[in-house]
Design a protein around this motif. Sequence first.
Motif, PDB file in Angstrom:
ATOM      1  N   UNK A 113       0.862  -1.201  -0.030  1.00  0.00           N
ATOM      2  CA  UNK A 113       0.193   0.133   0.064  1.00  0.00           C
ATOM      3  C   UNK A 113       0.910   1.286   0.072  1.00  0.00           C
ATOM      4  N   UNK A 114       1.876   1.289   0.877  1.00  0.00           N
ATOM      5  CA  UNK A 114       2.755   2.423   0.866  1.00  0.00           C
ATOM      6  C   UNK A 114       3.541   2.645  -0.416  1.00  0.00           C
ATOM      7  N   UNK A 115       4.137   1.550  -0.708  1.00  0.00           N
ATOM      8  CA  UNK A 115       4.953   1.474  -2.334  1.00  0.00           C
ATOM      9  C   UNK A 115       3.938   2.226  -3.335  1.00  0.00           C
ATOM     10  N   UNK A 116       2.766   1.827  -3.422  1.00  0.00           N
ATOM     11  CA  UNK A 116       1.875   2.211  -4.321  1.00  0.00           C
ATOM     12  C   UNK A 116       1.375   3.718  -4.241  1.00  0.00           C
ATOM     13  N   UNK A 117       1.044   4.059  -2.902  1.00  0.00           N
ATOM     14  CA  UNK A 117       0.620   5.151  -2.697  1.00  0.00           C
ATOM     15  C   UNK A 117       1.737   6.408  -2.739  1.00  0.00           C
ATOM     16  N   UNK A 118       2.924   6.033  -2.482  1.00  0.00           N
ATOM     17  CA  UNK A 118       4.030   7.119  -2.518  1.00  0.00           C
ATOM     18  C   UNK A 118       5.016   7.010  -3.941  1.00  0.00           C
ATOM     19  N   UNK A 119       4.487   6.060  -4.978  1.00  0.00           N
ATOM     20  CA  UNK A 119       4.930   5.847  -6.074  1.00  0.00           C
ATOM     21  C   UNK A 119       6.491   5.654  -6.087  1.00  0.00           C
ATOM     22  N   UNK A 120       6.808   4.652  -5.291  1.00  0.00           N
ATOM     23  CA  UNK A 120       8.257   4.136  -5.208  1.00  0.00           C
ATOM     24  C   UNK A 120       8.838   3.309  -6.591  1.00  0.00           C
ATOM     25  N   UNK A 121       9.913   3.958  -6.753  1.00  0.00           N
ATOM     26  CA  UNK A 121      10.526   3.167  -8.046  1.00  0.00           C
ATOM     27  C   UNK A 121      11.307   2.084  -7.674  1.00  0.00           C
ATOM     28  N   UNK A 122      11.254   1.723  -6.500  1.00  0.00           N
ATOM     29  CA  UNK A 122      12.107   0.388  -5.983  1.00  0.00           C
ATOM     30  C   UNK A 122      11.100  -0.433  -5.069  1.00  0.00           C
ATOM     31  N   UNK A 123      11.464  -1.681  -4.840  1.00  0.00           N
ATOM     32  CA  UNK A 123      10.555  -2.425  -3.822  1.00  0.00           C
ATOM     33  C   UNK A 123      10.851  -1.976  -2.298  1.00  0.00           C
ATOM     34  N   UNK A 124       9.967  -2.279  -1.590  1.00  0.00           N
ATOM     35  CA  UNK A 124      10.004  -2.388  -0.366  1.00  0.00           C
ATOM     36  C   UNK A 124      10.283  -3.942  -0.003  1.00  0.00           C
ATOM     37  N   UNK A 125      11.085  -4.205   0.987  1.00  0.00           N
ATOM     38  CA  UNK A 125      11.297  -5.931   1.579  1.00  0.00           C
ATOM     39  C   UNK A 125      10.711  -5.945   2.891  1.00  0.00           C
ATOM     40  N   UNK A 126      10.083  -7.140   3.199  1.00  0.00           N
ATOM     41  CA  UNK A 126       9.650  -7.333   4.690  1.00  0.00           C
ATOM     42  C   UNK A 126      10.409  -8.410   5.356  1.00  0.00           C
ATOM     43  N   UNK A 127      10.861  -7.883   6.348  1.00  0.00           N
ATOM     44  CA  UNK A 127      11.548  -8.695   7.331  1.00  0.00           C
ATOM     45  C   UNK A 127      10.542  -9.063   8.573  1.00  0.00           C
TER      46      UNK A 127
END
Length: 189
Positions: A113-127
Amino acid sequence: MQDFTILPQGLPDPADDGAAAHLEGRTLPIVQLASTAGGTVDLGSLDGLTVLYCYPMTGRPGTALPEGWDDIPGARGCTPQACAFRDHFAELRALGVRSVFGISTQTTAYQREAAARLHLPFPLLSDSALELQEMLDLPVMDVAGDVLLKRLTMVARDGVIETVFYPVFPPDRNAGDVIDHLRRRSGSG
């Protein structure tokens, strides 16, 4: 509604407690972290220049932050930090950075949700399983029973951590600090 892209005045500075001093020179472990781009990323197989920024948690519009969040040194600012890496992404790539990843203990669904809302051009990774945290002994904070990563940024080359920014404050300047560091290392600034 609260605007998470703006840092409030008067946030407490996080102190360097030495909790990241052991990271420079370490090899990124073989660990598969779920990615907002789909699938997983094996940090142990990364080559080239990589920037990994760890953050506690992104806020979500309409959802309250944990009680006292702004009073926890280094907690506030995940959205401005992500936006700064987004805004400086092309510059990082021009300096030879092959990959940028944001890492938190939030689930991939929350991060997506955050990556889409913020239009990030790189992935977020979950730990979310704390595998990377345990393998590298990354500094953490406990907030309302949740284990969250303290904010830090690692610059790795061919899987070896060369530079660690810790503590990171203010978080919205972290991407610029990384760029300044890379320019000094390359002699271009």
